[in-house]
Design a protein around this motif. Structure first.
Motif, PDB file in Angstrom:
ATOM      1  N   ALA A  49       0.840  -1.195   0.000  1.00 54.32           N
ATOM      2  CA  ALA A  49       0.000   0.000   0.000  1.00 54.32           C
ATOM      3  C   ALA A  49       0.879   1.250   0.000  1.00 54.32           C
ATOM      4  CB  ALA A  49      -0.913  -0.003   1.216  1.00 54.32           C
ATOM      5  N   PRO A  51       0.074   4.787   1.140  1.00 51.92           N
ATOM      6  CA  PRO A  51      -0.918   5.676   1.760  1.00 51.92           C
ATOM      7  C   PRO A  51      -0.887   7.111   1.232  1.00 51.92           C
ATOM      8  CG  PRO A  51       0.223   4.382   3.426  1.00 51.92           C
ATOM      9  CD  PRO A  51       0.929   4.153   2.134  1.00 51.92           C
ATOM     10  N   LYS A  54      -2.873   7.352  -1.915  1.00 53.32           N
ATOM     11  CA  LYS A  54      -4.305   7.268  -1.633  1.00 53.32           C
ATOM     12  C   LYS A  54      -4.823   8.633  -1.179  1.00 53.32           C
ATOM     13  CE  LYS A  54      -7.661   4.883   1.271  1.00 53.32           C
ATOM     14  NZ  LYS A  54      -7.856   3.879   2.312  1.00 53.32           N
TER      15      LYS A  54
END
Length: 74
Positions: A49, A51, A54
């Motif tokens: 991921a 972040p 995002k």
């Protein structure tokens, strides 16, 4: 997660199977694999991921939405 190259289609796509059971398959662009990859090769694949991306995308989407709502309210 491990995947195995099943085959290449149109030299543009690789069909990958989840390894070792091969019950699920998915296509990826051929260019994502090493140049010398051949059917039967097995690769370790992982996802990480990001972040901050995002959050950046959420902010970008909010700005676009705010712009659309402003235009509609004129």
């Amino acid at each position: 997660m491990r995947v195995q190259i099943d085959r290449f289609e149109d030299e543009a796509w690789a069909v990958l199977l989840l390894f070792p059971n091969g019950r699920k398959s998915f296509d990826v662009p051929r260019e994502m694999l090493p140049e010398r990859a051949v059917p039967g090769d097995v690769f370790e694949v992982s996802f990480e991921a990001v972040p901050e991306e995002k959050e950046r995308l959420a902010n970008e989407n909010q700005q676009l939405l705010d712009g659309l709502l402003e235009r509609d309210g004129e």
